[in-house]
Motif scaffolding. Sequence first.
Motif, mmCIF file in Angstrom:
data_model
loop_
_atom_site.group_PDB
_atom_site.id
_atom_site.type_symbol
_atom_site.label_atom_id
_atom_site.label_comp_id
_atom_site.label_asym_id
_atom_site.label_seq_id
_atom_site.Cartn_x
_atom_site.Cartn_y
_atom_site.Cartn_z
ATOM 1 N N ILE A 2 0.847 -1.197 0.000
ATOM 2 C CA ILE A 2 0.000 0.000 0.000
ATOM 3 C C ILE A 2 0.884 1.250 0.000
ATOM 4 C CG2 ILE A 2 -1.716 1.302 1.289
ATOM 5 C CD1 ILE A 2 -2.780 -1.369 2.364
ATOM 6 N N ASP A 3 0.589 2.167 -0.896
ATOM 7 C CA ASP A 3 1.300 3.442 -0.958
ATOM 8 C C ASP A 3 0.541 4.455 -0.085
ATOM 9 O OD1 ASP A 3 2.556 5.838 -1.550
ATOM 10 O OD2 ASP A 3 2.626 5.478 -3.710
ATOM 11 N N PHE A 4 0.875 4.475 1.196
ATOM 12 C CA PHE A 4 0.151 5.322 2.146
ATOM 13 C C PHE A 4 0.314 6.808 1.828
ATOM 14 C CE2 PHE A 4 0.719 1.347 4.427
ATOM 15 C CZ PHE A 4 -0.571 1.123 4.883
ATOM 16 N N ALA A 5 1.479 7.211 1.375
ATOM 17 C CA ALA A 5 1.702 8.622 1.038
ATOM 18 C C ALA A 5 0.791 9.056 -0.106
ATOM 19 C CB ALA A 5 3.168 8.859 0.680
ATOM 20 N N ALA A 6 0.629 8.216 -1.112
ATOM 21 C CA ALA A 6 -0.247 8.553 -2.237
ATOM 22 C C ALA A 6 -1.705 8.622 -1.796
ATOM 23 C CB ALA A 6 -0.076 7.534 -3.360
ATOM 24 N N ILE A 7 -2.104 7.706 -0.928
ATOM 25 C CA ILE A 7 -3.486 7.724 -0.430
ATOM 26 C C ILE A 7 -3.724 8.980 0.398
ATOM 27 C CG2 ILE A 7 -5.164 6.544 1.043
ATOM 28 C CD1 ILE A 7 -3.678 3.914 0.244
ATOM 29 N N ARG A 50 -3.248 2.193 9.875
ATOM 30 C CA ARG A 50 -2.650 3.301 9.116
ATOM 31 C C ARG A 50 -3.657 3.899 8.139
ATOM 32 N NH1 ARG A 50 2.969 2.210 6.576
ATOM 33 N NH2 ARG A 50 2.937 4.485 6.520
ATOM 34 N N LEU A 51 -4.471 3.059 7.516
ATOM 35 C CA LEU A 51 -5.525 3.563 6.623
ATOM 36 C C LEU A 51 -6.573 4.330 7.418
ATOM 37 C CD1 LEU A 51 -5.885 0.457 4.291
ATOM 38 C CD2 LEU A 51 -5.099 2.741 3.602
ATOM 39 N N PHE A 52 -6.908 3.833 8.599
ATOM 40 C CA PHE A 52 -7.854 4.541 9.463
ATOM 41 C C PHE A 52 -7.382 5.963 9.738
ATOM 42 C CE2 PHE A 52 -8.808 6.009 13.768
ATOM 43 C CZ PHE A 52 -10.195 6.037 13.739
ATOM 44 N N LEU A 85 -7.043 2.393 -5.345
ATOM 45 C CA LEU A 85 -5.966 3.167 -4.729
ATOM 46 C C LEU A 85 -5.246 2.344 -3.662
ATOM 47 C CD1 LEU A 85 -7.565 6.695 -4.427
ATOM 48 C CD2 LEU A 85 -5.859 5.912 -6.056
ATOM 49 N N PHE A 86 -5.926 1.341 -3.141
ATOM 50 C CA PHE A 86 -5.308 0.369 -2.242
ATOM 51 C C PHE A 86 -6.100 -0.922 -2.336
ATOM 52 C CE2 PHE A 86 -8.505 2.412 0.402
ATOM 53 C CZ PHE A 86 -9.032 1.387 1.167
ATOM 54 N N GLU A 87 -5.435 -2.012 -1.997
ATOM 55 C CA GLU A 87 -6.090 -3.319 -2.036
ATOM 56 C C GLU A 87 -5.890 -4.033 -0.714
ATOM 57 O OE1 GLU A 87 -5.343 -5.741 -5.493
ATOM 58 O OE2 GLU A 87 -5.063 -3.960 -6.743
ATOM 59 N N ILE A 88 -7.012 -4.363 -0.097
ATOM 60 C CA ILE A 88 -7.025 -5.246 1.073
ATOM 61 C C ILE A 88 -8.253 -6.136 0.918
ATOM 62 C CG2 ILE A 88 -5.733 -3.753 2.654
ATOM 63 C CD1 ILE A 88 -8.366 -2.874 3.925
ATOM 64 N N ASP A 89 -8.213 -7.296 1.552
ATOM 65 C CA ASP A 89 -9.329 -8.226 1.405
ATOM 66 C C ASP A 89 -10.568 -7.705 2.147
ATOM 67 O OD1 ASP A 89 -9.333 -9.143 4.198
ATOM 68 O OD2 ASP A 89 -7.593 -10.365 3.686
ATOM 69 N N ASP A 90 -11.691 -8.335 1.903
ATOM 70 C CA ASP A 90 -12.973 -7.871 2.443
ATOM 71 C C ASP A 90 -13.003 -7.832 3.966
ATOM 72 O OD1 ASP A 90 -13.940 -7.583 -0.134
ATOM 73 O OD2 ASP A 90 -15.104 -9.449 -0.118
ATOM 74 N N GLU A 91 -12.440 -8.850 4.603
ATOM 75 C CA GLU A 91 -12.452 -8.898 6.069
ATOM 76 C C GLU A 91 -11.698 -7.707 6.659
ATOM 77 O OE1 GLU A 91 -11.020 -11.738 9.787
ATOM 78 O OE2 GLU A 91 -10.915 -12.520 7.739
ATOM 79 N N ARG A 92 -10.543 -7.414 6.110
ATOM 80 C CA ARG A 92 -9.752 -6.285 6.601
ATOM 81 C C ARG A 92 -10.436 -4.965 6.275
ATOM 82 N NH1 ARG A 92 -4.244 -6.715 4.092
ATOM 83 N NH2 ARG A 92 -3.516 -5.400 5.803
ATOM 84 N N PHE A 93 -11.029 -4.878 5.077
ATOM 85 C CA PHE A 93 -11.718 -3.648 4.721
ATOM 86 C C PHE A 93 -12.920 -3.423 5.642
ATOM 87 C CE2 PHE A 93 -14.849 -1.009 2.679
ATOM 88 C CZ PHE A 93 -14.085 0.133 2.481
ATOM 89 N N ASP A 94 -13.628 -4.480 5.989
ATOM 90 C CA ASP A 94 -14.774 -4.339 6.891
ATOM 91 C C ASP A 94 -14.355 -3.733 8.231
ATOM 92 O OD1 ASP A 94 -16.439 -5.375 4.948
ATOM 93 O OD2 ASP A 94 -16.555 -7.379 5.854
ATOM 94 N N LYS A 95 -13.172 -4.100 8.711
ATOM 95 C CA LYS A 95 -12.657 -3.522 9.959
ATOM 96 C C LYS A 95 -12.379 -2.032 9.781
ATOM 97 C CE LYS A 95 -10.618 -7.784 11.622
ATOM 98 N NZ LYS A 95 -9.458 -8.443 12.211
ATOM 99 N N LEU A 96 -11.732 -1.670 8.674
ATOM 100 C CA LEU A 96 -11.464 -0.264 8.388
ATOM 101 C C LEU A 96 -12.762 0.526 8.298
ATOM 102 C CD1 LEU A 96 -9.706 2.150 7.502
ATOM 103 C CD2 LEU A 96 -9.839 1.235 5.153
ATOM 104 N N TYR A 97 -13.698 0.009 7.555
ATOM 105 C CA TYR A 97 -14.982 0.690 7.358
ATOM 106 C C TYR A 97 -15.682 0.907 8.698
ATOM 107 C CZ TYR A 97 -19.355 1.938 5.043
ATOM 108 O OH TYR A 97 -20.478 2.605 4.616
ATOM 109 N N HIS A 98 -15.750 -0.163 9.497
ATOM 110 C CA HIS A 98 -16.405 -0.089 10.812
ATOM 111 C C HIS A 98 -15.704 0.934 11.707
ATOM 112 C CE1 HIS A 98 -18.815 -1.848 14.151
ATOM 113 N NE2 HIS A 98 -17.815 -1.344 14.863
ATOM 114 N N ALA A 99 -14.376 0.873 11.763
ATOM 115 C CA ALA A 99 -13.629 1.788 12.635
ATOM 116 C C ALA A 99 -13.872 3.236 12.231
ATOM 117 C CB ALA A 99 -12.141 1.463 12.604
ATOM 118 N N CYS A 100 -13.829 3.519 10.943
ATOM 119 C CA CYS A 100 -14.086 4.893 10.484
ATOM 120 C C CYS A 100 -15.510 5.322 10.824
ATOM 121 C CB CYS A 100 -13.871 5.006 8.976
ATOM 122 S SG CYS A 100 -12.154 4.938 8.451
ATOM 123 N N LYS A 101 -16.457 4.491 10.492
ATOM 124 C CA LYS A 101 -17.872 4.847 10.669
ATOM 125 C C LYS A 101 -18.248 5.072 12.132
ATOM 126 C CE LYS A 101 -22.539 3.522 9.387
ATOM 127 N NZ LYS A 101 -23.375 2.623 8.576
#
Length: 169
Positions: A2-7, A50-52, A85-101
């Motif tokens: 993941i290119d965190f700086a670009a994101i 880090r995405l959060f 812009l970044f790739e993570i699997d569904d399970e990991r993305f669900d955690k990111l989505y939940h944490a942000c929301k």
Amino acid sequence: MIDFAAIMEHAFANRPYLSDVHGIEHWHQVEANALMLAGRVAGVDVEVVRLFAIFHDSKRFDDGHDPEHGARGAEFAKECREAKLFEIDDERFDKLYHACKFHTHEPKNDDPTIACCYDADRLDLGRVGIPLDPEKMATGFGSRIAKQSLKERVSVFAMREWIKNLKLP
């Protein structure tokens, strides 16, 4: 990888509001807090925290009461993922989505990654004059940090520097 700086650059360029309180300095501090916590809390997904740090406040309309900013940030993360812009699997993305929301609505979560996200943000409340509260931390280590800050009577405005130099066993 993941290119965190670009994101971060993309998120910063697409923010609806230029903020000194919830802007890039806060995003960097949340990331630093998350990395520090991830080193002490078992089972934390470092890429997700880090995405959060980037997305959680990326769609605030102002620095005041904005109860839906987390949901907007979660949706923005979804748009960025769909745009590859970044790739993570569904399970990991669900955690990111939940944490942000839910980072301002849910006090605790049993998932260590989500809990770490919550505390990474809460550990930076000093920037707005709010002292740390051990009862409002989502991880045991976050609670220890908050207790120590109260014990040492750390000024809320010195909290970032204090956390950076913190040495807890």
